[in-house]
Design an enzyme around this catalytic site. Structure first.
Site, short mmCIF file in Angstrom:
data_model
loop_
_atom_site.label_atom_id
_atom_site.label_comp_id
_atom_site.label_asym_id
_atom_site.label_seq_id
_atom_site.Cartn_x
_atom_site.Cartn_y
_atom_site.Cartn_z
N GLY A 7 0.83 -1.21 0.00
CA GLY A 7 0.00 0.00 0.00
C GLY A 7 0.85 1.26 0.00
O GLY A 7 2.08 1.18 -0.07
N TYR A 53 -1.12 -17.72 -1.81
CA TYR A 53 -2.28 -16.84 -1.70
C TYR A 53 -3.56 -17.67 -1.62
O TYR A 53 -4.33 -17.55 -0.66
CB TYR A 53 -2.31 -15.93 -2.93
CG TYR A 53 -3.39 -14.87 -2.92
CD1 TYR A 53 -3.35 -13.81 -2.02
CD2 TYR A 53 -4.43 -14.91 -3.85
CE1 TYR A 53 -4.34 -12.82 -2.04
CE2 TYR A 53 -5.41 -13.93 -3.87
CZ TYR A 53 -5.36 -12.88 -2.96
OH TYR A 53 -6.33 -11.89 -2.99
P1 NAD Z 1 -3.50 -3.78 -1.75
O1 NAD Z 1 -2.21 -4.45 -1.93
O2 NAD Z 1 -3.72 -2.49 -2.43
O3 NAD Z 1 -3.82 -3.58 -0.20
C1 NAD Z 1 -3.41 -4.49 0.80
C2 NAD Z 1 -2.85 -3.69 1.96
O4 NAD Z 1 -2.45 -4.62 3.00
C3 NAD Z 1 -1.61 -2.88 1.57
O5 NAD Z 1 -1.76 -1.53 1.99
C4 NAD Z 1 -0.49 -3.58 2.32
O6 NAD Z 1 0.56 -2.71 2.64
C5 NAD Z 1 -1.22 -4.15 3.52
N1 NAD Z 1 -0.50 -5.29 4.13
C6 NAD Z 1 -0.06 -6.40 3.50
N2 NAD Z 1 0.58 -7.19 4.36
C7 NAD Z 1 0.52 -6.57 5.57
C8 NAD Z 1 1.02 -6.89 6.87
N3 NAD Z 1 1.74 -8.00 7.09
N4 NAD Z 1 0.76 -6.04 7.90
C9 NAD Z 1 0.05 -4.90 7.68
N5 NAD Z 1 -0.41 -4.54 6.48
C10 NAD Z 1 -0.17 -5.36 5.43
O7 NAD Z 1 -4.64 -4.84 -2.18
P2 NAD Z 1 -6.21 -4.65 -2.32
O8 NAD Z 1 -6.57 -4.87 -3.73
O9 NAD Z 1 -6.66 -3.43 -1.62
O10 NAD Z 1 -6.71 -5.94 -1.51
C11 NAD Z 1 -7.24 -5.84 -0.19
C12 NAD Z 1 -7.74 -7.21 0.24
O11 NAD Z 1 -8.77 -7.66 -0.67
C13 NAD Z 1 -6.67 -8.30 0.25
O12 NAD Z 1 -6.89 -9.12 1.38
C14 NAD Z 1 -6.94 -9.07 -1.01
O13 NAD Z 1 -6.53 -10.41 -0.90
C15 NAD Z 1 -8.44 -8.94 -1.15
N6 NAD Z 1 -8.86 -9.08 -2.57
C16 NAD Z 1 -8.73 -8.04 -3.44
C17 NAD Z 1 -9.13 -8.20 -4.76
C18 NAD Z 1 -9.06 -7.06 -5.75
O14 NAD Z 1 -9.44 -7.28 -6.91
N7 NAD Z 1 -8.63 -5.87 -5.40
C19 NAD Z 1 -9.65 -9.42 -5.20
C20 NAD Z 1 -9.73 -10.47 -4.28
C21 NAD Z 1 -9.36 -10.28 -2.96
#
Ligand code: NAD
Ligand code: UDP
Length: 328
Positions: A49, A161
């Protein structure tokens, strides 16, 4: 971003925890929760992020941000405060991101998930977990209903994942059944919009960046594989409706069933960007699902949710965001 919640939507704003708040979905969710009157605590390690995603709420009186890697345990600032709602979104989410951070991906969706479930049990918070359409793997059923068990390679390049998200779902159900934790599980299908990281390889932002800079669009494989793309505004409304819904603990698909091939998507984005880019083909990554489309019957029935933003409109808004971000 307008929330477009139905007039019947009820919430009781109180302290809420958002893990992954600096990410794409977490930052839009944070905006929505602040708009609804919640006190929001965001936790993020910034591994995928960005602080920029939350710069506009930095001084908001009802928002505070904690920088912390949740795979190291929960910080005292989180365990000290009783939250009424916990949204667990932290996890690398793109194939590039989770292969780059394989062990973190495993741990955040397993160890950190257990820590958060324990916290929810102790404080009687309702907890929402971000699962994924990747639980279906390379699906043999199409479109995918929540009852489909999936077709996942347990040791392949997506396994850290897919399998950790499947563990997350099993953990949520076990804590609910044995300990009465008030869980919500969403299976998110490919969601796009402003604030996706420019460098995490997800298809919409990759094609937009390539189109706007007149670089070749890199379609992986023959481009006949499909995805069904949901605009972020629709997805976040689905999250809020699911969190505030009564008593359904099994997973719910939230995604837009408007399905397209990746080759069609490349052509559409190139056209919307008025780009002169060519289209080239690069190898298909291993285990890349051939098709993906949600069956959203359950979301319609239980949440009265369905997407409202057509793909062309969502893409236009997203392209405009990146045009400004890239100063083009
Ligand atoms: P993203 O990478 O933009 O956001 C994820 C956030 O989690 C980031 O800000 C990252 O820094 C933080 N993070 C990761 N590991 C961490 C840790 N160990 N401690 C603290 N923070 C941590 O991804 P996104 O698209 O916003 O996805 C958010 C959630 O939705 C995730 O769990 C993802 O698996 C799920 N998801 C998203 C999509 C999509 O299409 N965007 C689809 C399926 C699932
Ligand atoms: N893809 C592509 N070019 C890119 C990035 C992705 O053709 O630059 C394809 C990828 O092979 C997959 C689809 O687009 O079939 C969606 O990929 P993404 O990484 O966005 O998410 P996934 O759904 O695979 O998790």
């Amino acid at each position: 971003m307008p929330l477009n919640l139905p007039p019947s939507f009820k919430c009781q704003p109180g302290p809420v925890l958002v893990t992954g708040a600096a990410g794409f979905l977490g930052s839009h969710l944070t905006d929505a929760l602040l708009e609804l009157g919640y006190d929001v605590t965001g936790v993020d390690s910034f591994i995928t992020g960005s602080r920029d995603n939350l710069a506009h709420v930095h001084d908001h009186p009802r928002f505070r941000m904690i920088q912390h890697d949740l795979t190291m345990g929960l910080p005292a600032a989180v365990t000290r405060q009783p939250f009424t709602r916990i949204y667990h979104l932290a996890s690398p989410a793109s194939p590039v991101g989770y292969v780059r951070h394989q062990v973190t991906t495993l741990k955040i969706n397993s160890l950190a998930t257990i820590d958060l479930l324990e916290l929810a049990e102790k404080t009687r918070a309702r907890i929402f977990m971000a699962s994924t359409s990747e639980c279906y793997g390379d699906p043999l059923e199409h479109p995918q209903r929540e009852t489909y068990w999936g077709h996942v390679n347990p040791v392949g390049m997506r396994s850290m994942y897919d399998e950790s998200k499947r563990f997350m779902e099993a953990a949520a159900m076990a804590y609910h059944r044995e300990r009465g934790v008030d869980t919500r599980l969403v299976r998110i299908f490919n969601t796009y919009g402003p604030r996706l990281a420019l460098d995490d390889g997800r298809v919409v932002v990759a094609f937009i960046k390539e189109s706007l800079t007149n670089q070749p669009l890199t379609v992986q494989g023959d481009g006949r594989q499909t995805r069904s793309l949901c605009y972020v505004e629709d997805e976040i409304r689905g999250f809020l409706l699911l969190m505030e819904s009564q008593g359904y603990h099994l997973p719910v698909n939230i995604g837009n069933p408007e399905e397209t091939t990746m080759l069609e998507l490349a052509q559409e984005i190139r056209e919307l960007c008025n780009s002169k880019s060519t289209i080239i083909h690069t190898p298909l990554p291993p285990d890349d699902p051939r098709q993906r489309c949600p069956d959203i019957t359950l979301a319609k029935e239980k949440l009265h949710w369905s997407p409202t933003i057509p793909r062309r409109e969502g893409l236009r808004r997203t392209i405009e965001f990146y045009r400004q971000k890239l100063k083009l």
